[in-house]
Design an enzyme around this catalytic site. Structure first.
Site, PDB file in Angstrom:
ATOM      1  N   CYS A 113      26.770  21.459   0.865  1.00 16.32           N
ATOM      2  CA  CYS A 113      26.040  21.442  -0.404  1.00 16.32           C
ATOM      3  C   CYS A 113      26.662  20.411  -1.356  1.00 16.32           C
ATOM      4  O   CYS A 113      26.466  19.220  -1.176  1.00 16.32           O
ATOM      5  CB  CYS A 113      25.968  22.845  -1.000  1.00 16.32           C
ATOM      6  SG  CYS A 113      24.681  23.018  -2.259  1.00 16.32           S
ATOM      7  N   HIS A 207      23.905  26.129   3.125  1.00 18.36           N
ATOM      8  CA  HIS A 207      25.135  26.918   3.141  1.00 18.36           C
ATOM      9  C   HIS A 207      25.273  27.661   4.461  1.00 18.36           C
ATOM     10  O   HIS A 207      24.920  28.844   4.553  1.00 18.36           O
ATOM     11  CB  HIS A 207      25.146  27.902   1.967  1.00 18.36           C
ATOM     12  CG  HIS A 207      25.438  27.265   0.655  1.00 18.36           C
ATOM     13  ND1 HIS A 207      26.720  27.103   0.179  1.00 18.36           N
ATOM     14  CD2 HIS A 207      24.611  26.713  -0.275  1.00 18.36           C
ATOM     15  CE1 HIS A 207      26.682  26.494  -1.003  1.00 18.36           C
ATOM     16  NE2 HIS A 207      25.412  26.249  -1.295  1.00 18.36           N
ATOM     17  N   GLU A 209      27.770  28.966   5.726  1.00 16.50           N
ATOM     18  CA  GLU A 209      28.657  30.132   5.593  1.00 16.50           C
ATOM     19  C   GLU A 209      27.919  31.381   5.125  1.00 16.50           C
ATOM     20  O   GLU A 209      28.465  32.492   5.197  1.00 16.50           O
ATOM     21  CB  GLU A 209      29.816  29.804   4.640  1.00 16.50           C
ATOM     22  CG  GLU A 209      29.519  29.918   3.162  1.00 16.50           C
ATOM     23  CD  GLU A 209      28.709  28.758   2.587  1.00 16.50           C
ATOM     24  OE1 GLU A 209      28.415  28.785   1.371  1.00 16.50           O
ATOM     25  OE2 GLU A 209      28.371  27.823   3.346  1.00 16.50           O
TER      26      GLU A 209
END
Length: 238
Positions: A113, A207, A209
């Site tokens: 990002c 993202h 994660e």
């Protein structure tokens, strides 16, 4: 062979836990968990003076620049849009120094990002300061499809169109020197950038994660492990 050590940039924020209320070096837990799930060892890298970046990166096998605050527009020669967030000047300087050190040393690098946006700025690119439709609302992760560009590093890791967790209101505009777009959203927004060539350098606008797909991080960890092997051989010979 030991697992490669992957550093992840953190940021200083006011925080409260237990009886304490003080500045802390923060990182959402999804980042180290994803590194660990991908087969790496995770190391949180707190902010430091930019001249220290070279020494920090020299101790890592791979580097992740985490998401977060908007990049200050002065970094790419623009006036701030009213919708651009407050500047994080010390973080900008530190993470740009980390990126520069990783690029100079050939250390595998993944920007997430904000990290992708900084990678673009580091190569002389610019950013769109506001766009809609890439979040699920304030504080809510959205989701949309990302289409890989065949023949790119990203496509070799994730060859099919896939849904990704997303939360951003800025994006790459003019692509930085030497970088190529390796994935797009349906609206044409560049969703991944990479540096072709021998060194493993990739930025993704979403993202990972916050999702369940470890393939992008696995690719970073694999590149870090490959770079670590010759180093270990040299150490054993000395």
């Amino acid at each position: 062979m030991s697992k490669p050590l992957i550093g992840i940039s953190t940021y200083l924020e006011p925080a409260t836990w237990g009886v304490w209320d003080m500045p802390a070096a923060l990182l959402p837990a999804g980042y180290p968990r994803l590194v660990q799930a991908a087969g790496g060892l995770a190391a949180m890298v707190p902010p430091d003076a930019p001249p220290c970046a070279e020494d920090v990166v020299a101790r890592l096998d791979g580097l992740v620049i985490a998401g977060g605050a908007d990049v200050e527009p002065v970094r790419y020669g623009a006036e701030p849009d009213p919708r651009t967030g407050p500047p994080a000047r010390e973080r900008d300087a530190w993470e740009l120094a980390l990126i520069g050190a990783a690029l100079a040393s050939g250390t595998p690098l993944l920007g997430i990002c904000r990290g992708m946006q900084l990678l673009n700025v580091a190569h002389g690119g610019t950013l769109v300061q506001h766009l809609d439709g890439h979040t699920g609302g304030r504080g809510v992760i959205g989701r949309h499809a990302v289409r890989p560009v065949p023949g790119t590093r990203y496509a070799s890791a994730v060859p099919e169109e896939t849904g990704v967790p997303t939360y951003h209101h800025q994006a790459a505009d003019r692509i930085g020197d030497g970088l190529v777009v390796s994935a797009y959203a349906a609206d044409g927004t560049p969703e991944a950038l990479e540096l072709p060539g021998e060194h493993w350098v990739l930025g993704v606008q979403w993202h990972p994660e916050m999702g369940e797909d470890p393939r992008v991080m696995r690719a970073l960890v694999a590149a870090a492990a490959l770079g670590r092997a010759p180093l270990r051989e040299r150490q054993l010979q000395t």
